[in-house]
Design an enzyme around this catalytic site. Structure first.
Site: not given
Ligand code: ATP
Ligand code: MG
Length: 556
Positions: A34, A262, A272
């Protein structure tokens, strides 16, 4: 271990699908960020996994921006994310997509669900919807608007789209089961009203699909085969599949969601939202502050793409959450830089040394290896003269036991040069040591002197005062004092001493390098020239120290 023999569980699933010919042996993954912030090292794991698996199976990977939240997203983030994925060494070729490209398809599909009696417009407020949803122990309650006719739902949904209602006034919900043991299946919201300008579609839409609805459709539209996501979506998988029940794929294929744990790393924030807080509160200088675990931050810090890919390979994928020790990441960086980078001498906290029996105005050139472990990097010349700098903490006026460095009356070898002996300590009024007076053994020159092999206990790095380069050295410690537990006030964990700035002296050779160049400074660690460097001001970041705590832990 042999990588071929030890496939991870995701690869096992793919093998299963290939055997059953579920997708005509295609492997098509996606990385779906995102664009609401910068990527962090957790995302790097997801990137390496998605692109890596597709590469392994001769498949493809899409870069898709999941831009369904107009109020939080922007083009700055889109560009930063593209740069980060490329920097990590992966290519999406011509497969760059945006969820917003599919808004019409999502809308038509929602209309289809309404027509099938599988979705309805609800007037309950957000709070009421939460209240009606029930709990883990209690079933939910049906909304009084649940049984609206298809015609009424179509009219209301059209009016939602046309902007007749304010934010929050109505939503479109899936009609599934308010008594489902899985709360995600209790008539989840599919569409909400948001009057906001979208970074790509502008004012065209004022209704936006919810992630859980949009995501499976995005995967299906792009004919993704394996939709790899993190563990918190495991309970959403039934909804993922429900959303695709009415989807018609020409080959009858539907993507398969697979969850993995994760990445968490000790003493690093991996969200984020929290990273944004650090930026907004001015605790760091920006998303690319070298202390940040963002990809932009670690790039500036001097970490390399190869080291990060190696790290992701080593940690593997698991089905259970765990926290990886930051020492492993540092180990990977050292491993990558060890043989590739030249080794120079820089004194971080300089103490002046005058060699009283060395001729005034005299100078000579010493030969130094650029990397003792990699002869291919060649040799260089280092100038030596009567006044040099050594590291302040390489001297102790009253040495403690086992201090084999310089002390009054004691001898040390200067790397690539002579043995010196401390004869006198000079201090200012405050008692601070300002200078050491030493003598040298003219026969002890490294490599050629009659006493070249004379043994003394310590060897120090040094810099010639006559042609030293001033350098601002930024030393980093972890941004958090402890591992972020996820709850509680993580800001209270911020390490007030995560940055130390020193004013050092580097050997002349450093002046020939430019921004982004990396080296080892003997006995100090690995460093990179920072982008704050200007014509007359050199700035270096310490990437990582030399001490390998990871290797030590492995030996225990
Ligand atoms: P955050 O929790 O930091 O805001 P998010 O999952 O909301 O991260 P996205 O932009 O939606 O951020 O993530 C893009 C991809 O990265 C998704 O498929 C998510 O599952 C993966 N991802 C995010 N954080 C991790 C992590 N700590 N380890 C592995 N994969 C991750
Ligand atoms: Mg997200």
């Amino acid at each position: 271990m042999d990588q071929e023999l030890t496939k991870n569980f995701i690869e096992n699933f793919i093998d299963e699908d290939n055997e059953a010919n579920t997708y005509g042996r295609r492997v098509h993954t996606r990385f779906p960020p995102e664009p609401n912030g910068y990527l962090h090292i957790g995302h790097a794991k997801s990137i390496c996994l998605n692109f890596g698996i597709a590469q392994k199976y001769g498949g493809m990977t899409n870069l898709r921006f999941d831009d369904t939240n107009p109020t939080k997203e922007g083009v700055e983030y889109v560009n930063a994310i593209k740069k980060d994925v490329e920097w990590l060494g992966f290519s999406w070729d011509d497969r760059l997509f945006f969820a917003s490209d599919y808004f019409d398809i999502f809308y038509d599909y929602a209309v289809k669900l309404i027509k099938l009696g599988k979705a309805y417009v609800d007037d309950l407020t957000g709070d009421q919807i939460r209240e009606y949803r029930g709990t883990f122990n209690e079933p939910g309650k049906e909304s009084p608007f649940r049984n609206r006719s298809v015609e009424e739902n179509l009219r209301l949904f059209t009016e939602m789209k046309e902007g007749k209602y304010k934010d929050g006034e109505k939503v479109l919900r899936a009609k599934i089961d308010m008594a489902s043991p899985n709360i995600n299946m209790r008539d989840p919201v599919l569409y909400r009203i948001v009057h906001a300008v979208h970074h790509r579609t502008g004012n065209k839409w004022c209704i936006y699909p919810i992630y859980d609805f949009a995501h499976p459709l995005e995967d299906a539209i792009e004919r993704v085969t394996h939709s790899i996501c993190t563990l918190e979506f495991e309970d959403h998988r039934p909804l993922y599949n429900w959303c695709l029940e009415e989807w018609e794929d020409p080959q009858g294929q539907k993507p398969r969601q697979i969850e993995f744990a994760r990445l968490n790393i000790t003493q690093m924030v991996m969200s984020k939202r929290k990273l944004r807080l650090l930026v907004e509160k001015g605790i760091v200088s920006g998303w690319d502050d070298p202390r940040m675990p963002t990809i932009a931050g670690i790039r500036r810090r001097g970490y390399t793409p190869a080291a990060i890919r190696d790290f992701c390979e080593r940690i593997g994928v698991a089905k259970a959450d765990s926290t990886v020790d930051a020492a492993l990441l540092e180990y990977c960086i050292r491993e990558d830089l060890k043989l590739k980078m030249p080794r120079l001498m820089t004194v971080i906290d300089p103490l002046k040394v005058v060699i009283t029996n060395y001729p005034e105005g005299g100078t000579e050139l010493m030969e130094a290896d650029n990397n003792q472990e990699n002869e291919a990097l060649g040799k260089r010349k280092i100038s030596f003269s009567r006044t040099i700098y050594i590291e302040r903490n390489d001297f102790m006026e009253r040495p403690v036991k086992k201090f084999f460095r310089l002390a009054p009356g004691k001898e040390v070898r200067l790397k690539y040069a002579y043995i010196i002996k401390c004869e006198e300590v000079i201090k200012d009024e405050s008692g601070r040591i300002t200078e050491l007076r030493c003598t040298y053994d003219p026969e002890s020159r490294s490599g050629s002197g009659a006493n070249a092999d004379r043994k003394v206990k310590g060897t120090l790095h040094w810099v010639n005062a006559a042609d030293a380069v001033d350098v601002e050295v930024r030393l980093y410690d972890s941004l958090l004092l402890d591992t972020d537990s996820g709850d509680g006030d993580f800001l209270a964990q911020v390490n007030p001493k995560s940055l130390a700035v020193c004013h050092g002296k580097a050997e002349r050779a450093l002046a020939a390098y430019g921004i982004g160049d990396k080296f080892q400074f003997l006995r100090q660690g690995y460093f990179v020239i920072d982008e704050d460097t200007t014509e007359d001001h050199l700035v270096v970041n310490r990437i990582v120290g030399l001490r390998d705590t990871w290797a030590k832990m492995q030996k225990k």
